[in-house]
Design a protein around this motif. Sequence first.
Motif, PDB file in Angstrom:
ATOM      1  N   UNK A  56       0.859  -1.131  -0.087  1.00  0.00           N
ATOM      2  CA  UNK A  56      -0.105   0.157   0.080  1.00  0.00           C
ATOM      3  C   UNK A  56       1.038   1.365   0.172  1.00  0.00           C
ATOM      4  N   UNK A  57       1.724   1.109   0.842  1.00  0.00           N
ATOM      5  CA  UNK A  57       2.826   2.334   0.895  1.00  0.00           C
ATOM      6  C   UNK A  57       3.605   2.515  -0.536  1.00  0.00           C
ATOM      7  N   UNK A  58       4.062   1.711  -1.287  1.00  0.00           N
ATOM      8  CA  UNK A  58       4.694   1.494  -2.301  1.00  0.00           C
ATOM      9  C   UNK A  58       3.575   2.256  -3.457  1.00  0.00           C
ATOM     10  N   UNK A  59       2.313   1.734  -3.456  1.00  0.00           N
ATOM     11  CA  UNK A  59       1.375   2.268  -4.557  1.00  0.00           C
ATOM     12  C   UNK A  59       1.175   3.683  -4.192  1.00  0.00           C
ATOM     13  N   UNK A  60       1.123   4.275  -2.969  1.00  0.00           N
ATOM     14  CA  UNK A  60       0.983   5.662  -2.703  1.00  0.00           C
ATOM     15  C   UNK A  60       2.087   6.372  -3.202  1.00  0.00           C
ATOM     16  N   UNK A  61       3.212   5.782  -3.001  1.00  0.00           N
ATOM     17  CA  UNK A  61       4.468   6.303  -3.397  1.00  0.00           C
ATOM     18  C   UNK A  61       4.513   6.541  -4.828  1.00  0.00           C
ATOM     19  N   UNK A  62       4.060   5.527  -5.354  1.00  0.00           N
ATOM     20  CA  UNK A  62       4.242   5.557  -7.070  1.00  0.00           C
ATOM     21  C   UNK A  62       2.994   6.829  -7.578  1.00  0.00           C
ATOM     22  N   UNK A  63       1.965   6.708  -6.944  1.00  0.00           N
ATOM     23  CA  UNK A  63       0.934   7.720  -7.226  1.00  0.00           C
ATOM     24  C   UNK A  63       1.492   9.113  -7.136  1.00  0.00           C
ATOM     25  N   UNK A  64       1.997   9.508  -5.988  1.00  0.00           N
ATOM     26  CA  UNK A  64       2.284  10.807  -5.570  1.00  0.00           C
ATOM     27  C   UNK A  64       3.605  11.145  -6.025  1.00  0.00           C
ATOM     28  N   UNK A  65       4.473  10.280  -6.574  1.00  0.00           N
ATOM     29  CA  UNK A  65       5.842  10.830  -7.187  1.00  0.00           C
ATOM     30  C   UNK A  65       5.789  11.671  -8.621  1.00  0.00           C
ATOM     31  N   UNK A  66       4.811  11.509  -9.401  1.00  0.00           N
ATOM     32  CA  UNK A  66       4.590  12.650 -10.652  1.00  0.00           C
ATOM     33  C   UNK A  66       4.117  13.813  -9.990  1.00  0.00           C
ATOM     34  N   UNK A  67       3.190  13.727  -9.040  1.00  0.00           N
ATOM     35  CA  UNK A  67       2.786  15.103  -8.377  1.00  0.00           C
ATOM     36  C   UNK A  67       3.947  15.763  -7.690  1.00  0.00           C
ATOM     37  N   UNK A  68       4.782  15.111  -7.134  1.00  0.00           N
ATOM     38  CA  UNK A  68       5.932  15.784  -6.585  1.00  0.00           C
ATOM     39  C   UNK A  68       6.677  16.591  -7.532  1.00  0.00           C
ATOM     40  N   UNK A  69       7.033  15.783  -8.595  1.00  0.00           N
ATOM     41  CA  UNK A  69       7.859  16.224  -9.835  1.00  0.00           C
ATOM     42  C   UNK A  69       7.174  17.685 -10.096  1.00  0.00           C
ATOM     43  N   UNK A  70       5.945  17.347 -10.577  1.00  0.00           N
ATOM     44  CA  UNK A  70       5.252  18.625 -11.019  1.00  0.00           C
ATOM     45  C   UNK A  70       5.352  19.870 -10.117  1.00  0.00           C
ATOM     46  N   UNK A  71       5.033  19.575  -8.787  1.00  0.00           N
ATOM     47  CA  UNK A  71       4.922  20.641  -7.853  1.00  0.00           C
ATOM     48  C   UNK A  71       6.410  21.419  -7.535  1.00  0.00           C
ATOM     49  N   UNK A  72       7.620  20.458  -7.744  1.00  0.00           N
ATOM     50  CA  UNK A  72       8.899  21.169  -7.776  1.00  0.00           C
ATOM     51  C   UNK A  72       9.091  21.928  -9.087  1.00  0.00           C
ATOM     52  N   UNK A  73       8.584  21.457 -10.224  1.00  0.00           N
ATOM     53  CA  UNK A  73       8.719  22.310 -11.381  1.00  0.00           C
ATOM     54  C   UNK A  73       7.899  23.691 -11.187  1.00  0.00           C
ATOM     55  N   UNK A  74       6.750  23.577 -10.811  1.00  0.00           N
ATOM     56  CA  UNK A  74       6.016  24.859 -10.318  1.00  0.00           C
ATOM     57  C   UNK A  74       6.569  25.720  -9.471  1.00  0.00           C
ATOM     58  N   UNK A  75       7.378  25.304  -8.319  1.00  0.00           N
ATOM     59  CA  UNK A  75       8.086  25.924  -7.480  1.00  0.00           C
ATOM     60  C   UNK A  75       9.247  26.651  -8.207  1.00  0.00           C
ATOM     61  N   UNK A  76      10.127  26.058  -8.980  1.00  0.00           N
ATOM     62  CA  UNK A  76      11.191  26.540  -9.602  1.00  0.00           C
ATOM     63  C   UNK A  76      10.613  27.623 -10.536  1.00  0.00           C
ATOM     64  N   UNK A  77       9.611  27.554 -11.294  1.00  0.00           N
ATOM     65  CA  UNK A  77       9.197  28.639 -11.943  1.00  0.00           C
ATOM     66  C   UNK A  77       8.757  29.764 -11.341  1.00  0.00           C
TER      67      UNK A  77
END
Length: 77
Positions: A16-37
């Motif tokens: 369950x933790x791995x599934x949650x991690x895989x789901x949230x990883x792309x969102x984290x990358x997107x938010x990091x890019x938004x923050x850099x912008x």
Amino acid sequence: MVVSAGPWSSEKAEMNILEINETLRPQLAEKKQQFRNLKEKCFLTQLAGFLANQQKKYKYEECKDLIKFMLRNERQF
């Protein structure tokens, strides 16, 4: 009578933790890019403000093109 749910097996909890991690990883990358912008936009805004304030000390013609360029780029964000 009180019925309590048994603890998850460690294997099921780990999956369950791995599934949650895989789901949230792309969102984290997107938010990091938004923050850099946003950081870049903030920097450009501060720099444009600084240059606009400096035009009082220096000839406006020397920095006019740079200010226009930065303001035009800021609107693109």
